[in-house]
Enzyme design. Structure first.
Site, PDB file in Angstrom:
ATOM      1  N   VAL A 114     -12.948 -22.350  24.781  1.00  0.00           N
ATOM      2  CA  VAL A 114     -12.725 -23.652  24.132  1.00  0.00           C
ATOM      3  C   VAL A 114     -13.827 -23.938  23.107  1.00  0.00           C
ATOM      4  O   VAL A 114     -13.545 -24.292  21.961  1.00  0.00           O
ATOM      5  CB  VAL A 114     -12.645 -24.790  25.182  1.00  0.00           C
ATOM      6  CG1 VAL A 114     -12.527 -26.149  24.499  1.00  0.00           C
ATOM      7  CG2 VAL A 114     -11.459 -24.575  26.125  1.00  0.00           C
TER       8      VAL A 114
ATOM      9  N   ASP B 119     -25.302 -22.516  25.164  1.00  0.00           N
ATOM     10  CA  ASP B 119     -24.619 -22.009  26.364  1.00  0.00           C
ATOM     11  C   ASP B 119     -25.688 -21.442  27.286  1.00  0.00           C
ATOM     12  O   ASP B 119     -26.725 -20.947  26.808  1.00  0.00           O
ATOM     13  CB  ASP B 119     -23.622 -20.902  25.975  1.00  0.00           C
ATOM     14  CG  ASP B 119     -22.590 -20.634  27.060  1.00  0.00           C
ATOM     15  OD1 ASP B 119     -21.400 -20.939  26.844  1.00  0.00           O
ATOM     16  OD2 ASP B 119     -22.979 -20.120  28.142  1.00  0.00           O
TER      17      ASP B 119
ATOM     18  N   TYR C  82     -31.163 -27.232  24.165  1.00  0.00           N
ATOM     19  CA  TYR C  82     -30.905 -28.666  24.341  1.00  0.00           C
ATOM     20  C   TYR C  82     -31.758 -29.529  23.419  1.00  0.00           C
ATOM     21  O   TYR C  82     -31.324 -30.603  23.014  1.00  0.00           O
ATOM     22  CB  TYR C  82     -31.090 -29.061  25.812  1.00  0.00           C
ATOM     23  CG  TYR C  82     -29.905 -28.625  26.650  1.00  0.00           C
ATOM     24  CD1 TYR C  82     -28.738 -29.364  26.658  1.00  0.00           C
ATOM     25  CD2 TYR C  82     -29.942 -27.448  27.391  1.00  0.00           C
ATOM     26  CE1 TYR C  82     -27.629 -28.955  27.389  1.00  0.00           C
ATOM     27  CE2 TYR C  82     -28.848 -27.026  28.132  1.00  0.00           C
ATOM     28  CZ  TYR C  82     -27.687 -27.789  28.126  1.00  0.00           C
ATOM     29  OH  TYR C  82     -26.587 -27.383  28.840  1.00  0.00           O
TER      30      TYR C  82
ATOM     31  N   ALA D 214     -16.402 -24.429  34.677  1.00  0.00           N
ATOM     32  CA  ALA D 214     -15.347 -23.545  35.175  1.00  0.00           C
ATOM     33  C   ALA D 214     -14.012 -23.972  34.596  1.00  0.00           C
ATOM     34  O   ALA D 214     -13.798 -25.150  34.317  1.00  0.00           O
ATOM     35  CB  ALA D 214     -15.305 -23.631  36.696  1.00  0.00           C
TER      36      ALA D 214
ATOM     37  N   GLN E  41      -9.483 -23.412  34.849  1.00  0.00           N
ATOM     38  CA  GLN E  41      -8.455 -23.233  35.881  1.00  0.00           C
ATOM     39  C   GLN E  41      -8.071 -21.763  36.041  1.00  0.00           C
ATOM     40  O   GLN E  41      -7.785 -21.097  35.042  1.00  0.00           O
ATOM     41  CB  GLN E  41      -7.164 -23.959  35.474  1.00  0.00           C
ATOM     42  CG  GLN E  41      -7.166 -25.447  35.607  1.00  0.00           C
ATOM     43  CD  GLN E  41      -5.964 -26.026  34.863  1.00  0.00           C
ATOM     44  OE1 GLN E  41      -6.038 -26.326  33.676  1.00  0.00           O
ATOM     45  NE2 GLN E  41      -4.858 -26.179  35.558  1.00  0.00           N
TER      46      GLN E  41
ATOM     47  N   ALA F  12      -0.168 -34.200  21.633  1.00  0.00           N
ATOM     48  CA  ALA F  12       0.159 -33.254  20.549  1.00  0.00           C
ATOM     49  C   ALA F  12       1.270 -32.301  20.985  1.00  0.00           C
ATOM     50  O   ALA F  12       2.196 -32.014  20.218  1.00  0.00           O
ATOM     51  CB  ALA F  12      -1.089 -32.474  20.151  1.00  0.00           C
ATOM     52  N   ARG F  13       1.177 -31.832  22.236  1.00  0.00           N
ATOM     53  CA  ARG F  13       2.228 -30.929  22.749  1.00  0.00           C
ATOM     54  C   ARG F  13       3.583 -31.640  22.755  1.00  0.00           C
ATOM     55  O   ARG F  13       4.610 -31.073  22.372  1.00  0.00           O
ATOM     56  CB  ARG F  13       1.892 -30.506  24.194  1.00  0.00           C
ATOM     57  CG  ARG F  13       0.781 -29.492  24.279  1.00  0.00           C
ATOM     58  CD  ARG F  13       0.367 -29.214  25.715  1.00  0.00           C
ATOM     59  NE  ARG F  13      -0.548 -28.079  25.762  1.00  0.00           N
ATOM     60  CZ  ARG F  13      -1.489 -27.899  26.670  1.00  0.00           C
ATOM     61  NH1 ARG F  13      -1.660 -28.807  27.638  1.00  0.00           N
ATOM     62  NH2 ARG F  13      -2.266 -26.845  26.642  1.00  0.00           N
TER      63      ARG F  13
ATOM     64  N   ARG G  27       4.535 -34.266  20.954  1.00  0.00           N
ATOM     65  CA  ARG G  27       5.018 -34.502  19.585  1.00  0.00           C
ATOM     66  C   ARG G  27       5.572 -33.214  18.987  1.00  0.00           C
ATOM     67  O   ARG G  27       6.596 -33.226  18.295  1.00  0.00           O
ATOM     68  CB  ARG G  27       3.881 -35.050  18.715  1.00  0.00           C
ATOM     69  CG  ARG G  27       3.500 -36.472  19.077  1.00  0.00           C
ATOM     70  CD  ARG G  27       2.260 -36.920  18.336  1.00  0.00           C
ATOM     71  NE  ARG G  27       2.451 -36.987  16.897  1.00  0.00           N
ATOM     72  CZ  ARG G  27       1.468 -37.078  16.002  1.00  0.00           C
ATOM     73  NH1 ARG G  27       0.201 -37.122  16.421  1.00  0.00           N
ATOM     74  NH2 ARG G  27       1.726 -37.138  14.715  1.00  0.00           N
TER      75      ARG G  27
ATOM     76  N   HIS H 283      -5.251 -36.531  32.315  1.00  0.00           N
ATOM     77  CA  HIS H 283      -4.934 -35.255  31.680  1.00  0.00           C
ATOM     78  C   HIS H 283      -4.668 -34.299  32.839  1.00  0.00           C
ATOM     79  O   HIS H 283      -5.571 -33.646  33.355  1.00  0.00           O
ATOM     80  CB  HIS H 283      -6.104 -34.769  30.820  1.00  0.00           C
ATOM     81  CG  HIS H 283      -5.941 -33.348  30.361  1.00  0.00           C
ATOM     82  ND1 HIS H 283      -4.863 -32.913  29.630  1.00  0.00           N
ATOM     83  CD2 HIS H 283      -6.722 -32.254  30.550  1.00  0.00           C
ATOM     84  CE1 HIS H 283      -4.985 -31.622  29.400  1.00  0.00           C
ATOM     85  NE2 HIS H 283      -6.097 -31.192  29.946  1.00  0.00           N
TER      86      HIS H 283
ATOM     87  N   THR I   8      -6.092 -21.771  28.018  1.00  0.00           N
ATOM     88  CA  THR I   8      -5.615 -22.442  26.798  1.00  0.00           C
ATOM     89  C   THR I   8      -6.837 -22.875  26.005  1.00  0.00           C
ATOM     90  O   THR I   8      -7.805 -23.367  26.590  1.00  0.00           O
ATOM     91  CB  THR I   8      -4.754 -23.693  27.104  1.00  0.00           C
ATOM     92  OG1 THR I   8      -5.607 -24.797  27.406  1.00  0.00           O
ATOM     93  CG2 THR I   8      -3.807 -23.469  28.264  1.00  0.00           C
TER      94      THR I   8
HETATM   95  P1  NAD Z   1     -14.934 -20.330  29.617  1.00  0.00           P
HETATM   96  O1  NAD Z   1     -15.212 -19.795  30.982  1.00  0.00           O
HETATM   97  O2  NAD Z   1     -14.384 -19.418  28.575  1.00  0.00           O
HETATM   98  O3  NAD Z   1     -16.282 -20.954  29.000  1.00  0.00           O
HETATM   99  C1  NAD Z   1     -17.123 -21.768  29.718  1.00  0.00           C
HETATM  100  C2  NAD Z   1     -18.500 -21.585  29.131  1.00  0.00           C
HETATM  101  O4  NAD Z   1     -19.371 -22.544  29.766  1.00  0.00           O
HETATM  102  C3  NAD Z   1     -19.105 -20.201  29.378  1.00  0.00           C
HETATM  103  O5  NAD Z   1     -19.523 -19.632  28.155  1.00  0.00           O
HETATM  104  C4  NAD Z   1     -20.281 -20.472  30.316  1.00  0.00           C
HETATM  105  O6  NAD Z   1     -21.374 -19.597  30.102  1.00  0.00           O
HETATM  106  C5  NAD Z   1     -20.620 -21.910  29.945  1.00  0.00           C
HETATM  107  N1  NAD Z   1     -21.346 -22.618  30.991  1.00  0.00           N
HETATM  108  C6  NAD Z   1     -21.058 -22.706  32.308  1.00  0.00           C
HETATM  109  N2  NAD Z   1     -21.975 -23.463  32.938  1.00  0.00           N
HETATM  110  C7  NAD Z   1     -22.863 -23.872  31.986  1.00  0.00           C
HETATM  111  C8  NAD Z   1     -24.032 -24.663  32.011  1.00  0.00           C
HETATM  112  N3  NAD Z   1     -24.479 -25.189  33.138  1.00  0.00           N
HETATM  113  N4  NAD Z   1     -24.680 -24.871  30.854  1.00  0.00           N
HETATM  114  C9  NAD Z   1     -24.242 -24.336  29.705  1.00  0.00           C
HETATM  115  N5  NAD Z   1     -23.140 -23.573  29.608  1.00  0.00           N
HETATM  116  C10 NAD Z   1     -22.469 -23.337  30.748  1.00  0.00           C
HETATM  117  O7  NAD Z   1     -13.988 -21.603  29.812  1.00  0.00           O
HETATM  118  P2  NAD Z   1     -13.042 -22.275  28.702  1.00  0.00           P
HETATM  119  O8  NAD Z   1     -11.721 -21.624  28.719  1.00  0.00           O
HETATM  120  O9  NAD Z   1     -13.803 -22.390  27.430  1.00  0.00           O
HETATM  121  O10 NAD Z   1     -12.838 -23.728  29.361  1.00  0.00           O
HETATM  122  C11 NAD Z   1     -13.899 -24.639  29.417  1.00  0.00           C
HETATM  123  C12 NAD Z   1     -13.434 -25.940  30.053  1.00  0.00           C
HETATM  124  O11 NAD Z   1     -12.491 -26.582  29.174  1.00  0.00           O
HETATM  125  C13 NAD Z   1     -12.704 -25.752  31.398  1.00  0.00           C
HETATM  126  O12 NAD Z   1     -13.105 -26.760  32.299  1.00  0.00           O
HETATM  127  C14 NAD Z   1     -11.237 -25.955  31.022  1.00  0.00           C
HETATM  128  O13 NAD Z   1     -10.459 -26.404  32.120  1.00  0.00           O
HETATM  129  C15 NAD Z   1     -11.388 -27.013  29.953  1.00  0.00           C
HETATM  130  N6  NAD Z   1     -10.200 -27.210  29.100  1.00  0.00           N
HETATM  131  C16 NAD Z   1      -9.908 -28.494  28.786  1.00  0.00           C
HETATM  132  C17 NAD Z   1      -8.796 -28.764  28.030  1.00  0.00           C
HETATM  133  C18 NAD Z   1      -8.473 -30.216  27.723  1.00  0.00           C
HETATM  134  O14 NAD Z   1      -7.372 -30.546  27.243  1.00  0.00           O
HETATM  135  N7  NAD Z   1      -9.392 -31.133  27.951  1.00  0.00           N
HETATM  136  C19 NAD Z   1      -7.972 -27.736  27.557  1.00  0.00           C
HETATM  137  C20 NAD Z   1      -8.339 -26.428  27.866  1.00  0.00           C
HETATM  138  C21 NAD Z   1      -9.455 -26.149  28.659  1.00  0.00           C
END
Ligand code: NAD
Length: 318
Positions: A20, A41, A71, A86, A88, A156-157, A159, A181, A235
């Site tokens: 993301v 990260d 930071y 984390a 899903q 968005a999905r 629409r 969500h 996603t």
């Molecule tokens: P990912 O595993 O690809 O990436 C997560 C990243 O977070 C990794 O690079 C990891 O090193 C980093 N990370 C973990 N703990 C950390 C910490 N304490 N400090 C700094 N970095 C840290 O996961 P992703 O696919 O990118 O998804 C990320 C989040 O976004 C998930 O919770 C997912 O469910 C959420 N998400 C939200 C939506 C939405 O509509 N809001 C849509 C898709 C995904």
């Protein structure tokens, strides 16, 4: 004598450069939204790799300073976007992630605030409504400056699916998904319209929520993440574009109406919960939550969604 002019920084920090966060960074560069973008990260090498990769496309983009930072780089950022944590696994709900990600967030938000940061935080990590609330409590920032991405992606999905069905540009389709969500979100059929005409006129029905095709479109919306995760594991493009849309509304002081997760304080008769609602977004964050005149059924769906979020949050000790 020349007068001094200090342009606004337009600096954004992204915490989490996984699927993301890196897709967000890529989309930011392609749309030329900010002047500076710092990638943070806990896996520093991943952030560095993403920064290098995107920087190599800079001759094809609007100039932007992008680097892998720390930071302390949040100190003078206008906006921090959190996508760390984390995600899903197949079969897992968003609410299943709560305990793991609340712990991660307590540390991340403290680190952001210890830098001296005093801007807006946008949360995307799931369960997004609960983590936006955790972020607000831990940061102590005014609630209008802590926003969750909420149902921006679900809207968005929805629409997009309606536009595909009715063969009308999705930008002319206005229909909100509100609530969590997640699994208890709901469509606001009573205010859905295309080009100012109520949706029921397009399919000639008085009860649009009972129309099988429309029900199917909503189910496809609500369950979209499960269908995508089963096929490709995660996603990220859609949410990344949604996060950029919110970023633009903030940095450009747009006063745009977007469905984000905001703290309800009596709106819709509900308090003390972050949940997806239409809201006016500008440089101060959430300027105002829009209160739609919901039908009794929609109001009941919103209250149900809010109660599920509150129960889950209380279990996670917020
Ligand atoms: P990912 O595993 O690809 O990436 C997560 C990243 O977070 C990794 O690079 C990891 O090193 C980093 N990370 C973990 N703990 C950390 C910490 N304490 N400090 C700094 N970095 C840290 O996961 P992703 O696919 O990118 O998804 C990320 C989040 O976004 C998930 O919770 C997912 O469910 C959420 N998400 C939200 C939506 C939405 O509509 N809001 C849509 C898709 C995904």
């Amino acid at each position: 004598m020349k007068t001094q002019f200090t342009p606004k920084t337009r600096k954004v920090a992204v915490i989490g450069t996984g699927f993301v966060g890196s897709s967000y960074a890529f989309s930011m560069v392609n749309q030329g939204i900010a002047n500076e973008l710092v990638l943070i990260d806990m896996n520093k090498e991943k952030a560095e790799g993403e920064a290098r990769d995107i920087n190599h496309g800079m001759p094809f983009a609007t100039p932007m300073k992008i680097w892998a930072g720390d930071y302390k780089d949040c100190a003078d950022a206008d906006l921090v976007v959190i996508t760390a944590g984390a995600n899903q696994a197949p079969g897992e709900t968003r609410l299943d992630l709560v305990e793991k990600n609340v712990k991660i967030f307590e540390c991340i938000v403290k680190d952001i605030m210890n830098s001296g940061f005093d801007g807006i935080i946008l949360v995307a990590t799931n369960p997004v409504d609960i983590l936006a609330h955790v972020t607000q409590k831990v940061s102590g920032l005014p609630n209008e400056r802590v926003i969750g991405s909420g149902t921006i992606l679900d809207t968005a999905r929805f629409r997009y699916l309606l536009s595909d069905y009715f063969e009308v540009d999705s930008r002319n389709v206005h229909a909100y998904i509100m609530g969590e969500h997640g699994d208890t979100e709901f469509p606001v059929w009573s205010h859905a319209q295309i080009g100012g005409v109520k949706l029921e006129h397009f399919i000639n029905t008085a009860a649009i929520e009972k129309e099988p095709d429309m029900q199917h479109l909503f189910e496809q919306t609500r369950d979209a993440a499960y269908h995508i995760i089963n096929r490709k594991g995660a996603t990220y493009y859609g949410i990344a574009m949604g996060l950029v849309r919110i970023t633009k509304a903030i940095l450009d002081d747009e006063n745009s109406i977007l469905t984000v997760s905001a703290l309800l304080e009596g709106q819709y008769g509900i308090s003390d919960v972050y949940i997806g609602v239409p809201a006016i977004i500008n440089k101060n964050g959430v300027r105002q939550i829009i209160e739609l005149n919901l039908t009794p059924h929609e109001q009941q769906q919103l209250e149900h969604s809010a109660s599920i979020l509150k129960q889950t949050r209380d279990r996670a000790f917020v």
